[in-house]
Design a protein around this motif. Structure first.
Motif, short mmCIF file in Angstrom:
data_model
loop_
_atom_site.label_atom_id
_atom_site.label_comp_id
_atom_site.label_asym_id
_atom_site.label_seq_id
_atom_site.Cartn_x
_atom_site.Cartn_y
_atom_site.Cartn_z
N UNK A 67 -30.56 8.90 30.22
CA UNK A 67 -29.24 9.37 29.81
C UNK A 67 -28.97 10.82 30.19
N UNK A 68 -29.97 11.65 30.20
CA UNK A 68 -29.76 13.06 30.50
C UNK A 68 -29.75 13.38 32.00
N UNK A 69 -29.91 12.39 32.84
CA UNK A 69 -29.81 12.61 34.28
C UNK A 69 -28.42 13.12 34.66
N UNK A 70 -27.39 12.52 34.06
CA UNK A 70 -26.03 12.94 34.40
C UNK A 70 -25.76 14.36 33.92
N UNK A 71 -26.29 14.73 32.77
CA UNK A 71 -26.13 16.11 32.28
C UNK A 71 -26.85 17.08 33.22
N UNK B 31 -20.71 22.95 27.95
CA UNK B 31 -19.28 23.24 28.05
C UNK B 31 -18.53 22.32 29.03
N UNK B 32 -19.24 21.69 29.96
CA UNK B 32 -18.60 20.78 30.92
C UNK B 32 -18.68 19.31 30.48
N UNK B 33 -19.31 19.04 29.37
CA UNK B 33 -19.52 17.67 28.92
C UNK B 33 -18.29 17.19 28.15
N UNK C 35 -15.44 13.28 21.92
CA UNK C 35 -15.96 12.48 20.81
C UNK C 35 -16.14 13.34 19.57
N UNK C 36 -16.79 14.48 19.71
CA UNK C 36 -17.08 15.32 18.54
C UNK C 36 -15.79 15.83 17.90
N UNK C 37 -14.85 16.25 18.72
CA UNK C 37 -13.58 16.74 18.16
C UNK C 37 -12.81 15.62 17.47
N UNK D 64 -23.75 26.51 26.06
CA UNK D 64 -23.82 25.54 24.97
C UNK D 64 -22.69 25.82 23.99
N UNK D 65 -21.97 24.77 23.65
CA UNK D 65 -20.88 24.85 22.69
C UNK D 65 -21.38 24.23 21.39
N UNK D 66 -21.35 25.01 20.31
CA UNK D 66 -21.77 24.52 19.00
C UNK D 66 -20.54 24.14 18.20
N UNK D 67 -20.57 22.93 17.64
CA UNK D 67 -19.47 22.42 16.84
C UNK D 67 -19.99 22.08 15.45
N UNK D 68 -19.10 22.14 14.47
CA UNK D 68 -19.55 21.98 13.09
C UNK D 68 -18.43 21.37 12.25
N UNK D 69 -18.83 20.72 11.17
CA UNK D 69 -17.88 20.29 10.16
C UNK D 69 -18.60 20.22 8.82
#
Length: 167
Positions: A25-29, A123-125, A131-133, A151-156
């Motif tokens: 899965x992480x090959x594309x990243x 940031x490019x993902x 999905x997260x938003x 790296x973008x950190x998201x939280x809720x």
């Protein structure tokens, strides 16, 4: 006749399957950022087993095959850190990532220590960020960790905490 995908807690014997799926899965990243040395591609089996033992780890199975996974744990400050949400490429874009995210959030909702939920992505993902938003996460920070990767950190807020606050 089609099989349905089931989500359950990961067991120790799932570690090798998760690691192989993670590598796929992480090959594309890695390609997206031009960096094949990212941690998900270099993680050891022992390290993965330790992550499974220390927190929550879930797998999604299609029959006996592990086709998706997510894991996380609550830190000392009450942040439930969700990590490595992966879905087999042939199973993507069918809502499985969202189902796994919901399932791990439910696990953390049962933990009074979990005050907030946090995750990160590159940031490019764009599909990850979408999905997260869509699940209520908001960006709280970003950190450049390499020449091509921020790296973008998201939280809720945790559901358990939201429930306590509204009671």
């Amino acid at each position: 006749m089609g099989m349905s995908v089931t989500i359950s807690a990961a067991a120790a014997q799932d570690a090798e399957h998760i690691l192989k799926l993670q590598y796929l899965c992480y090959q594309t990243e890695a390609e997206l950022y031009g960096d094949y040395g990212i941690e998900p591609l270099t993680q050891s089996l022992e390290s993965l087993r330790a992550e499974i033992a220390l927190g929550h780890a879930l797998v999604a199975r299609l029959g006996d095959e592990v086709v998706a996974s997510v894991r996380g744990r609550v830190d000392e400050g009450g942040t439930a850190r969700i990590a490595k949400l992966i879905v087999h490429p042939r199973m993507q874009r069918h809502g499985l990532g969202g189902r796994l995210l919901d399932a791990i959030e439910e696990r953390f909702a049962g933990e009074p220590a979990a005050k907030r939920l946090q995750l990160f992505t590159g940031h490019r993902s764009e599909s990850n960020l979408r999905l997260y938003r869509s699940r209520g996460y908001v960006q709280v920070s970003s950190e450049q960790v390499g020449p091509r990767l921020t790296l973008v950190t998201l939280e809720k807020e945790s559901e358990a905490r939201a429930y306590v606050a509204s009671a």
